[in-house]
Design a protein around this motif. Structure first.
Motif, PDB file in Angstrom:
ATOM      1  N   VAL A  73      -0.585  26.268   3.792  1.00 58.25           N
ATOM      2  CA  VAL A  73      -1.353  25.627   2.585  1.00 58.25           C
ATOM      3  C   VAL A  73      -2.465  26.454   2.010  1.00 58.25           C
ATOM      4  CG1 VAL A  73      -0.383  23.394   3.225  1.00 58.25           C
ATOM      5  CG2 VAL A  73      -2.738  24.275   3.787  1.00 58.25           C
ATOM      6  N   THR A  74      -2.707  26.135   0.577  1.00 58.20           N
ATOM      7  CA  THR A  74      -3.850  27.013   0.156  1.00 58.20           C
ATOM      8  C   THR A  74      -5.272  26.028   0.222  1.00 58.20           C
ATOM      9  OG1 THR A  74      -3.253  25.730  -2.095  1.00 58.20           O
ATOM     10  CG2 THR A  74      -2.434  28.203  -1.368  1.00 58.20           C
ATOM     11  N   GLY A  75      -4.997  24.541   0.590  1.00 60.27           N
ATOM     12  CA  GLY A  75      -6.107  23.856   0.531  1.00 60.27           C
ATOM     13  C   GLY A  75      -5.650  22.302   0.898  1.00 60.27           C
ATOM     14  N   PRO A  76      -6.659  21.597   0.933  1.00 63.44           N
ATOM     15  CA  PRO A  76      -6.403  20.156   1.310  1.00 63.44           C
ATOM     16  C   PRO A  76      -5.384  19.398   0.542  1.00 63.44           C
ATOM     17  CG  PRO A  76      -8.729  20.504   1.199  1.00 63.44           C
ATOM     18  CD  PRO A  76      -8.003  21.546   0.724  1.00 63.44           C
ATOM     19  N   SER A  77      -4.566  18.492   1.023  1.00 61.30           N
ATOM     20  CA  SER A  77      -3.625  17.837   0.138  1.00 61.30           C
ATOM     21  C   SER A  77      -4.472  16.814  -0.700  1.00 61.30           C
ATOM     22  CB  SER A  77      -2.650  16.933   1.080  1.00 61.30           C
ATOM     23  OG  SER A  77      -1.952  17.718   2.043  1.00 61.30           O
ATOM     24  N   GLU A  78      -3.603  16.630  -1.695  1.00 56.95           N
ATOM     25  CA  GLU A  78      -4.174  15.590  -2.687  1.00 56.95           C
ATOM     26  C   GLU A  78      -3.482  14.105  -2.418  1.00 56.95           C
ATOM     27  OE1 GLU A  78      -3.363  14.203  -7.411  1.00 56.95           O
ATOM     28  OE2 GLU A  78      -3.465  16.639  -7.105  1.00 56.95           O
ATOM     29  N   LEU A  79      -4.470  13.436  -1.918  1.00 56.80           N
ATOM     30  CA  LEU A  79      -4.163  11.915  -1.618  1.00 56.80           C
ATOM     31  C   LEU A  79      -4.438  10.791  -2.673  1.00 56.80           C
ATOM     32  CD1 LEU A  79      -5.473  12.094   1.968  1.00 56.80           C
ATOM     33  CD2 LEU A  79      -3.378  13.102   1.221  1.00 56.80           C
ATOM     34  N   ASN A  80      -3.363  10.006  -2.872  1.00 56.65           N
ATOM     35  CA  ASN A  80      -3.439   9.170  -4.150  1.00 56.65           C
ATOM     36  C   ASN A  80      -2.949   7.685  -3.225  1.00 56.65           C
ATOM     37  OD1 ASN A  80      -3.927  10.484  -6.645  1.00 56.65           O
ATOM     38  ND2 ASN A  80      -2.456  11.835  -5.494  1.00 56.65           N
ATOM     39  N   ASN A 132      -8.732   4.964  -3.201  1.00 55.72           N
ATOM     40  CA  ASN A 132      -9.365   6.075  -2.500  1.00 55.72           C
ATOM     41  C   ASN A 132     -10.200   7.003  -3.188  1.00 55.72           C
ATOM     42  OD1 ASN A 132      -6.798   7.189  -3.147  1.00 55.72           O
ATOM     43  ND2 ASN A 132      -7.037   8.726  -1.797  1.00 55.72           N
ATOM     44  N   LEU A 133     -10.155   6.834  -4.538  1.00 55.41           N
ATOM     45  CA  LEU A 133     -10.685   7.893  -5.555  1.00 55.41           C
ATOM     46  C   LEU A 133     -11.909   7.260  -6.192  1.00 55.41           C
ATOM     47  CD1 LEU A 133      -7.392   9.529  -7.022  1.00 55.41           C
ATOM     48  CD2 LEU A 133      -8.770  10.305  -5.071  1.00 55.41           C
ATOM     49  N   PRO A 134     -12.753   8.115  -6.607  1.00 55.84           N
ATOM     50  CA  PRO A 134     -14.162   7.723  -7.164  1.00 55.84           C
ATOM     51  C   PRO A 134     -13.707   7.095  -8.797  1.00 55.84           C
ATOM     52  CG  PRO A 134     -14.004   9.996  -7.085  1.00 55.84           C
ATOM     53  CD  PRO A 134     -12.992   9.494  -6.162  1.00 55.84           C
ATOM     54  N   GLU A 135     -12.814   7.867  -9.200  1.00 50.65           N
ATOM     55  CA  GLU A 135     -12.253   7.372 -10.557  1.00 50.65           C
ATOM     56  C   GLU A 135     -10.733   6.738 -10.381  1.00 50.65           C
ATOM     57  OE1 GLU A 135     -12.733   9.789 -13.797  1.00 50.65           O
ATOM     58  OE2 GLU A 135     -15.268  10.050 -13.613  1.00 50.65           O
ATOM     59  N   ILE A 156       0.842  -1.194   0.122  1.00 49.21           N
ATOM     60  CA  ILE A 156      -0.062   0.129   0.072  1.00 49.21           C
ATOM     61  C   ILE A 156       1.138   1.285  -0.060  1.00 49.21           C
ATOM     62  CG2 ILE A 156      -1.755   1.147   1.330  1.00 49.21           C
ATOM     63  CD1 ILE A 156      -2.927  -1.272   0.062  1.00 49.21           C
ATOM     64  N   VAL A 157       0.872   2.035  -1.070  1.00 51.13           N
ATOM     65  CA  VAL A 157       1.864   3.150  -1.371  1.00 51.13           C
ATOM     66  C   VAL A 157       0.847   4.621  -1.449  1.00 51.13           C
ATOM     67  CG1 VAL A 157       3.598   4.369  -2.916  1.00 51.13           C
ATOM     68  CG2 VAL A 157       3.532   1.856  -2.388  1.00 51.13           C
ATOM     69  N   GLU A 158       1.065   5.185  -0.717  1.00 46.70           N
ATOM     70  CA  GLU A 158       0.510   6.688  -0.910  1.00 46.70           C
ATOM     71  C   GLU A 158       1.207   7.663  -1.282  1.00 46.70           C
ATOM     72  OE1 GLU A 158      -1.985  10.075   2.182  1.00 46.70           O
ATOM     73  OE2 GLU A 158      -0.680   8.401   2.854  1.00 46.70           O
ATOM     74  N   LEU A 161       7.607   9.561 -11.420  1.00 52.76           N
ATOM     75  CA  LEU A 161       6.124   9.365 -11.077  1.00 52.76           C
ATOM     76  C   LEU A 161       5.496   9.211 -12.316  1.00 52.76           C
ATOM     77  CD1 LEU A 161       3.799   8.533  -9.409  1.00 52.76           C
ATOM     78  CD2 LEU A 161       3.676  10.892  -8.738  1.00 52.76           C
ATOM     79  N   LEU A 162       5.027   8.263 -13.045  1.00 50.15           N
ATOM     80  CA  LEU A 162       3.991   8.571 -14.136  1.00 50.15           C
ATOM     81  C   LEU A 162       2.521   8.298 -13.709  1.00 50.15           C
ATOM     82  CD1 LEU A 162       5.796   6.148 -16.718  1.00 50.15           C
ATOM     83  CD2 LEU A 162       6.188   8.731 -16.417  1.00 50.15           C
ATOM     84  N   LEU A 163       1.722   9.239 -13.756  1.00 50.80           N
ATOM     85  CA  LEU A 163       0.413   9.237 -13.151  1.00 50.80           C
ATOM     86  C   LEU A 163      -0.628   8.846 -14.565  1.00 50.80           C
ATOM     87  CD1 LEU A 163       0.113  12.254 -10.918  1.00 50.80           C
ATOM     88  CD2 LEU A 163      -0.125   9.968 -10.319  1.00 50.80           C
ATOM     89  N   VAL A 164      -1.274   8.064 -14.418  1.00 50.62           N
ATOM     90  CA  VAL A 164      -2.075   7.256 -15.714  1.00 50.62           C
ATOM     91  C   VAL A 164      -3.493   7.558 -15.507  1.00 50.62           C
ATOM     92  CG1 VAL A 164      -2.465   5.465 -17.195  1.00 50.62           C
ATOM     93  CG2 VAL A 164      -0.120   5.594 -15.954  1.00 50.62           C
ATOM     94  N   SER A 165      -4.089   8.335 -16.113  1.00 50.40           N
ATOM     95  CA  SER A 165      -5.574   8.644 -16.060  1.00 50.40           C
ATOM     96  C   SER A 165      -6.494   7.932 -17.217  1.00 50.40           C
ATOM     97  CB  SER A 165      -5.943   9.851 -15.905  1.00 50.40           C
ATOM     98  OG  SER A 165      -5.055  10.717 -14.726  1.00 50.40           O
TER      99      SER A 165
END
Length: 209
Positions: free
Chosen positions: A91-98, A157-160, A3-5, A117-121
């Motif tokens: 900070v300007t807002g909540p952290s983005e958690l993946n 943890n994400l809807p998509e 489990i990697v965040e 880090l390759l982020l694949v959407s």
């Protein structure tokens, strides 16, 4: 499985504020340690898809958790609230958690000071089956390129669904070597028709717990 965040704190883009925020790191690291985090990498993203973004002060944290429940318990805990409270002025807002369910290669994340880090959407709304299909293609591409030191998985943890591929390197020249460039192109060619890929490169260090 591991489990990697991957966390992107939304820091204010001011060098002096970032220096002050760094003084709160011990509070955050203590919260991670108390929650059972196994490993932490911290750094700043220097480039996105080859473009220099160092002036944006985009911070990244990579955490290895013992299991998913430890992460979910943490985000509901007083320790999490205390850590976020310590960071609030900076900070300007909540952290983005993946949160990724990844292969068993999380121990490799400490292998070098340069993190890719390759982020694949996925281009269309993604299901578990879509993510599994893309992951199979990624695994096949890595095997073709004879790449063994990669951590990859899909979000919990994400809807998509998103997919992340992380690799550590000893230097920027190592990252940009012919072999590694070829493996990156192989991955993008394999999944480019069904997903968008963003490459982030960060200078990181392992934080002792």
């Amino acid at each position: 499985m591991a489990i990697v965040e991957v966390v992107f704190p939304q820091l204010k883009k001011d060098p002096e504020i970032i220096k002050e925020a760094a003084t709160k790191v011990p509070i955050i690291i203590k919260a991670f340690k108390d929650a059972g985090v196994l490993r932490v990498l911290q750094g700043f993203v220097g480039s996105e898809d080859g473009k220099d973004i160092s002036s944006e002060f985009k911070e990244v944290l990579v955490l290895e958790w013992p299991n998913e429940s430890a992460f979910r318990d943490f985000v509901k805990s007083p320790g999490y609230a205390d850590a976020m409270g310590a960071l609030k002025p900076f900070v300007t807002g909540p952290s983005e958690l993946n949160l990724f369910e990844a292969n068993d290669g999380a121990h490799l994340l400490g292998g070098g000071p340069v993190l890719e880090l390759l982020l694949v959407s996925p281009k269309s709304a993604s299901s578990d089956e879509d993510a599994k299909s893309i992951l199979k293609k990624i695994q096949s591409s890595l095997e073709k390129a004879n790449v063994s030191k990669a951590v990859y998985g899909s979000t919990l943890n994400l809807p998509e669904k998103k997919i992340g591929i992380l690799r550590g390197f000893e230097s920027k020249s190592d990252l940009e070597s012919e072999k590694n460039a070829a493996s990156r192109k192989e991955i993008i060619a394999e999944i480019g028709s069904v997903a968008d890929v963003t490459q982030l490169v960060a200078d990181v260090q392992q934080i002792p717990l």
